[in-house]
Design a protein around this motif. Structure first.
Motif, PDB file in Angstrom:
ATOM      1  N   ILE A   1      44.952 -53.054  41.888  1.00 56.25           N
ATOM      2  CA  ILE A   1      44.231 -54.069  41.085  1.00 56.25           C
ATOM      3  C   ILE A   1      44.809 -55.389  40.989  1.00 56.25           C
ATOM      4  O   ILE A   1      43.982 -56.405  41.262  1.00 56.25           O
ATOM      5  N   ALA A   2      45.909 -55.561  41.188  1.00 53.24           N
ATOM      6  CA  ALA A   2      46.536 -56.773  41.294  1.00 53.24           C
ATOM      7  C   ALA A   2      46.376 -57.647  42.500  1.00 53.24           C
ATOM      8  O   ALA A   2      46.319 -58.696  42.513  1.00 53.24           O
ATOM      9  N   ALA A   3      46.179 -56.851  43.764  1.00 56.14           N
ATOM     10  CA  ALA A   3      45.452 -57.468  44.977  1.00 56.14           C
ATOM     11  C   ALA A   3      44.424 -58.216  44.742  1.00 56.14           C
ATOM     12  O   ALA A   3      44.058 -59.383  45.138  1.00 56.14           O
ATOM     13  N   ARG A   4      43.392 -57.500  43.885  1.00 56.17           N
ATOM     14  CA  ARG A   4      42.250 -58.322  43.657  1.00 56.17           C
ATOM     15  C   ARG A   4      42.373 -59.618  42.815  1.00 56.17           C
ATOM     16  O   ARG A   4      41.635 -60.614  42.993  1.00 56.17           O
ATOM     17  N   GLU A   5      43.204 -59.388  41.852  1.00 55.20           N
ATOM     18  CA  GLU A   5      43.726 -60.639  40.809  1.00 55.20           C
ATOM     19  C   GLU A   5      44.227 -61.704  41.886  1.00 55.20           C
ATOM     20  O   GLU A   5      44.011 -62.863  41.463  1.00 55.20           O
TER      21      GLU A   5
ATOM     22  N   ARG B   1      57.650 -66.518  43.328  1.00 53.62           N
ATOM     23  CA  ARG B   1      56.323 -65.860  43.513  1.00 53.62           C
ATOM     24  C   ARG B   1      55.526 -65.672  42.342  1.00 53.62           C
ATOM     25  O   ARG B   1      56.007 -66.108  41.090  1.00 53.62           O
ATOM     26  N   LYS B   2      54.425 -65.360  42.286  1.00 54.97           N
ATOM     27  CA  LYS B   2      53.421 -64.892  41.209  1.00 54.97           C
ATOM     28  C   LYS B   2      53.446 -63.711  40.550  1.00 54.97           C
ATOM     29  O   LYS B   2      53.666 -62.777  41.261  1.00 54.97           O
ATOM     30  N   VAL B   3      52.694 -63.390  39.458  1.00 54.49           N
ATOM     31  CA  VAL B   3      52.862 -62.215  38.790  1.00 54.49           C
ATOM     32  C   VAL B   3      51.568 -61.811  38.169  1.00 54.49           C
ATOM     33  O   VAL B   3      50.928 -62.724  37.837  1.00 54.49           O
ATOM     34  N   VAL B   4      50.983 -60.558  38.242  1.00 55.09           N
ATOM     35  CA  VAL B   4      49.922 -60.188  37.407  1.00 55.09           C
ATOM     36  C   VAL B   4      50.430 -58.784  36.647  1.00 55.09           C
ATOM     37  O   VAL B   4      51.004 -57.955  36.998  1.00 55.09           O
ATOM     38  N   GLY B   5      50.002 -59.145  35.436  1.00 56.90           N
ATOM     39  CA  GLY B   5      50.108 -58.073  34.436  1.00 56.90           C
ATOM     40  C   GLY B   5      48.853 -57.027  34.457  1.00 56.90           C
ATOM     41  O   GLY B   5      47.625 -57.730  34.234  1.00 56.90           O
ATOM     42  N   VAL B   6      48.793 -55.984  34.500  1.00 58.02           N
ATOM     43  CA  VAL B   6      47.884 -55.056  34.598  1.00 58.02           C
ATOM     44  C   VAL B   6      47.849 -53.863  33.385  1.00 58.02           C
ATOM     45  O   VAL B   6      49.080 -53.124  33.265  1.00 58.02           O
ATOM     46  N   SER B   7      46.881 -53.856  32.607  1.00 61.42           N
ATOM     47  CA  SER B   7      46.806 -52.676  31.448  1.00 61.42           C
ATOM     48  C   SER B   7      46.752 -51.335  32.248  1.00 61.42           C
ATOM     49  O   SER B   7      46.230 -51.153  33.295  1.00 61.42           O
TER      50      SER B   7
ATOM     51  N   PHE C   1      54.122 -60.009  42.762  1.00 58.85           N
ATOM     52  CA  PHE C   1      54.525 -58.785  41.866  1.00 58.85           C
ATOM     53  C   PHE C   1      53.687 -58.375  40.814  1.00 58.85           C
ATOM     54  O   PHE C   1      52.650 -59.375  40.316  1.00 58.85           O
ATOM     55  N   ALA C   2      53.707 -57.229  40.421  1.00 62.90           N
ATOM     56  CA  ALA C   2      52.672 -56.735  39.446  1.00 62.90           C
ATOM     57  C   ALA C   2      53.372 -55.725  38.668  1.00 62.90           C
ATOM     58  O   ALA C   2      54.224 -55.074  39.113  1.00 62.90           O
TER      59      ALA C   2
ATOM     60  N   ALA D   1      41.553 -63.426  43.775  1.00 59.00           N
ATOM     61  CA  ALA D   1      40.702 -64.446  42.911  1.00 59.00           C
ATOM     62  C   ALA D   1      41.585 -65.514  42.317  1.00 59.00           C
ATOM     63  O   ALA D   1      40.903 -66.184  41.743  1.00 59.00           O
ATOM     64  N   GLY D   2      42.728 -65.541  42.647  1.00 55.32           N
ATOM     65  CA  GLY D   2      43.539 -66.648  42.097  1.00 55.32           C
ATOM     66  C   GLY D   2      43.632 -66.605  40.701  1.00 55.32           C
ATOM     67  O   GLY D   2      44.142 -67.679  40.063  1.00 55.32           O
ATOM     68  N   ARG D   3      43.911 -65.540  40.064  1.00 55.46           N
ATOM     69  CA  ARG D   3      44.207 -65.174  38.886  1.00 55.46           C
ATOM     70  C   ARG D   3      45.590 -64.927  38.498  1.00 55.46           C
ATOM     71  O   ARG D   3      45.986 -64.487  37.475  1.00 55.46           O
ATOM     72  N   ALA D   4      46.554 -64.817  39.676  1.00 56.80           N
ATOM     73  CA  ALA D   4      48.014 -64.411  39.466  1.00 56.80           C
ATOM     74  C   ALA D   4      48.590 -65.544  38.578  1.00 56.80           C
ATOM     75  O   ALA D   4      48.262 -66.787  38.600  1.00 56.80           O
ATOM     76  N   LEU D   5      49.524 -65.486  38.010  1.00 57.19           N
ATOM     77  CA  LEU D   5      50.090 -66.302  37.069  1.00 57.19           C
ATOM     78  C   LEU D   5      51.503 -66.472  37.397  1.00 57.19           C
ATOM     79  O   LEU D   5      52.290 -65.693  37.973  1.00 57.19           O
ATOM     80  N   ASP D   6      52.241 -67.740  36.984  1.00 60.68           N
ATOM     81  CA  ASP D   6      53.639 -67.743  36.903  1.00 60.68           C
ATOM     82  C   ASP D   6      54.368 -66.974  36.145  1.00 60.68           C
ATOM     83  O   ASP D   6      53.693 -66.597  35.148  1.00 60.68           O
ATOM     84  N   PRO D   7      55.498 -66.564  36.251  1.00 60.91           N
ATOM     85  CA  PRO D   7      56.335 -65.483  35.645  1.00 60.91           C
ATOM     86  C   PRO D   7      56.082 -65.827  33.987  1.00 60.91           C
ATOM     87  O   PRO D   7      55.811 -64.832  33.162  1.00 60.91           O
ATOM     88  N   ALA D   8      56.490 -66.891  33.667  1.00 63.72           N
ATOM     89  CA  ALA D   8      56.276 -67.217  32.026  1.00 63.72           C
ATOM     90  C   ALA D   8      55.070 -66.947  31.711  1.00 63.72           C
ATOM     91  O   ALA D   8      54.873 -66.909  30.317  1.00 63.72           O
ATOM     92  N   GLY D   9      54.082 -67.028  32.385  1.00 67.20           N
ATOM     93  CA  GLY D   9      52.576 -66.965  31.518  1.00 67.20           C
ATOM     94  C   GLY D   9      52.136 -65.591  31.473  1.00 67.20           C
ATOM     95  O   GLY D   9      51.193 -65.302  30.906  1.00 67.20           O
TER      96      GLY D   9
END
Length: 200
Positions: free
Chosen positions: A166-170, A88-94, A60-61, A173-181
């Protein structure tokens, strides 16, 4: 990798399903009374049209800001909640970074209205690396701070597809986070916090 991307940071909200960096479908959200009461219904409809279940979404992003406190919170909380429910993991994108994805020149300077006579602005490279920190300031002051030969980007457009790319690249690269992060990127403190400080 299928990603559900969400942007509710402005009146032009959107959601998208991406597969790696390919946008499968992007949907502009109706925003008459905000997004919180329509968001999950629109997500359900999008998944149904693509014959997908929520369990098919591998990440998710969400746009993490800057933007209004409520707008940022709605999309980010939805992405984090769905990720929590599906492990699942999450990526926040500016959303400024997402705007820069539409640029064509080596240096890209996206900006959005921050109200109170100010703008949110940033400078990104063609690979979407930050060249200058995201700031909130008067537009003319920000313009004077920009490097030469920069491409200024301001036109409103749906951002969920770019956020998913953008999230797909993150994720790769292993930079996705657990939701709380995952945290919001307000750049400027929310109105309520500023008003509280003013009256203390």
């Amino acid at each position: 990798m299928k990603i559900l991307a969400i942007d509710t940071t402005s009146k032009l909200g959107s959601i998208a399903i991406t597969d790696s960096e390919r946008v499968i479908e992007e949907v502009v959200l109706p925003s008459g009374d905000g997004f919180d009461h329509v968001l999950f219904g629109e997500i359900e409809s999008l998944l149904s049209r693509l014959s997908l279940q929520l369990a098919d979404i591998e990440g998710f992003a969400a746009a993490s800001g800057p933007g209004t406190f409520t707008g940022v919170r709605v999309g980010l909380a939805a992405a984090k909640g769905l990720a929590e429910a599906t492990s699942r993991k999450v990526v926040g994108v500016s959303n400024l970074k997402a705007m820069a994805d539409f640029g064509t020149r080596p240096l890209r300077a996206p900006w959005i209205d921050a109200r109170r006579g100010e703008i949110y602005g940033g400078v990104y490279s063609a690979t979407l690396e930050p060249v200058q920190d995201e700031v909130v300031m008067k537009y003319d002051v920000w313009l004077a701070s920009l490097p030469a030969d920069v491409e200024i980007l301001s036109a409103p457009r749906p951002l969920a597809g770019a956020i998913g790319r953008i999230a797909a690249r993150e994720f790769a690269a292993g930079r996705a986070l657990d939701p709380a992060g995952v945290d919001a990127n307000y750049v400027r403190r929310c109105d309520a916090e500023m008003m509280w400080k003013d009256v203390r």
